[in-house]
Motif scaffolding. Sequence first.
Motif, PDB file in Angstrom:
ATOM      1  N   ARG A 148       0.876  -1.116  -0.147  1.00 40.39           N
ATOM      2  CA  ARG A 148      -0.086   0.012  -0.238  1.00 40.39           C
ATOM      3  C   ARG A 148       0.797   1.269   0.090  1.00 40.39           C
ATOM      4  O   ARG A 148       2.180   1.127   0.203  1.00 40.39           O
ATOM      5  N   GLU A 149       0.285   2.382  -0.454  1.00 38.71           N
ATOM      6  CA  GLU A 149       1.142   3.379  -0.322  1.00 38.71           C
ATOM      7  C   GLU A 149       1.337   4.148   0.970  1.00 38.71           C
ATOM      8  O   GLU A 149       2.356   4.904   1.195  1.00 38.71           O
ATOM      9  N   ASP A 150       0.272   3.817   1.825  1.00 37.87           N
ATOM     10  CA  ASP A 150       0.729   4.524   3.203  1.00 37.87           C
ATOM     11  C   ASP A 150       1.439   3.386   3.793  1.00 37.87           C
ATOM     12  O   ASP A 150       1.060   2.736   4.792  1.00 37.87           O
ATOM     13  N   ALA A 151       2.689   3.343   3.766  1.00 32.89           N
ATOM     14  CA  ALA A 151       3.632   2.273   4.189  1.00 32.89           C
ATOM     15  C   ALA A 151       4.099   2.631   5.628  1.00 32.89           C
ATOM     16  O   ALA A 151       3.974   3.771   6.006  1.00 32.89           O
ATOM     17  N   PRO A 152       4.287   1.543   6.321  1.00 32.12           N
ATOM     18  CA  PRO A 152       4.840   1.830   7.844  1.00 32.12           C
ATOM     19  C   PRO A 152       5.981   2.495   7.848  1.00 32.12           C
ATOM     20  O   PRO A 152       6.913   2.468   7.050  1.00 32.12           O
ATOM     21  N   HIS A 173       4.963  -1.409 -12.948  1.00 31.64           N
ATOM     22  CA  HIS A 173       4.783  -2.417 -11.664  1.00 31.64           C
ATOM     23  C   HIS A 173       3.836  -1.719 -10.666  1.00 31.64           C
ATOM     24  O   HIS A 173       3.137  -2.246 -10.123  1.00 31.64           O
ATOM     25  N   ARG A 174       3.937  -0.302 -10.388  1.00 33.90           N
ATOM     26  CA  ARG A 174       2.891   0.218  -9.174  1.00 33.90           C
ATOM     27  C   ARG A 174       1.948   1.257  -9.752  1.00 33.90           C
ATOM     28  O   ARG A 174       2.140   2.402  -9.996  1.00 33.90           O
ATOM     29  N   SER A 175       0.836   0.600 -10.167  1.00 33.11           N
ATOM     30  CA  SER A 175      -0.196   1.452 -10.568  1.00 33.11           C
ATOM     31  C   SER A 175      -0.831   2.565  -9.594  1.00 33.11           C
ATOM     32  O   SER A 175      -1.499   3.408 -10.175  1.00 33.11           O
ATOM     33  N   THR A 176      -0.539   2.057  -8.506  1.00 33.48           N
ATOM     34  CA  THR A 176      -1.124   3.077  -7.193  1.00 33.48           C
ATOM     35  C   THR A 176      -0.272   4.421  -7.455  1.00 33.48           C
ATOM     36  O   THR A 176      -0.976   5.454  -6.905  1.00 33.48           O
ATOM     37  N   LEU A 177       0.787   4.563  -7.950  1.00 28.72           N
ATOM     38  CA  LEU A 177       1.526   5.805  -8.315  1.00 28.72           C
ATOM     39  C   LEU A 177       1.064   6.559  -9.246  1.00 28.72           C
ATOM     40  O   LEU A 177       1.180   7.664  -9.139  1.00 28.72           O
TER      41      LEU A 177
END
Length: 207
Positions: A148-152, A173-177
């Motif tokens: 996820r984009e809200d990484a720890p 690879h990262r469509s959320t970006l």
Amino acid sequence: RCALLAKVHHCMADGVAGFAWFASLLAGSDEATEEPPPWTPRPAPDRDELLDWLRRQRLMHADAGYAMVHAGLLPQWSIAQALALAREVEAGLEGPDYGEFLNCMYGNTPAQWHDDLSGYDRLRVIVNAMARLRYCTDAGEMLLAVKREDAPPGARRWFDLRPADEAPIVCGHRSTLGLLVKDRLLALDTGCVWGGPLTALRLEDRA
């Protein structure tokens, strides 16, 4: 007259399940619609030829001042070193024992690169970095479970750890970006597989 406008995100209804859901909704009856028969893919007649071609493709490519990789590169690697490591994987895929390599390729360990890694552990780290990497630590440990984009805390985007003076890297690879165009990064995955646009970019003018 009545109209129903429904926009259902893929997490609720996807593919065949979505069609079945809408078929039940529009059937005009309280009775459940009949389950469709399971779909079994048929092997392509030129399957062996296609697979033979696929396993001979490059895992990483560099040309005209750019480097291209599917997912990412570890901060420990220079582009020259990463190209050499990619060739090790390509040699394994092109060799006679590629079936054994594929059987041993999957897994999340080792999570960190060391120059003295050998065998399938070494190849697995290379594949995971170039095909799966999203986040890693400052020390270069891959956090493959973090998607996820809200990484720890402690999770860093791999490209934020790359040297500022290296050639730009083109990746997907990262469509959320979404589309991300920076001086040293061109991230082009805009989620075509999820219904988003398919993005292309001219390297000469970045348009």
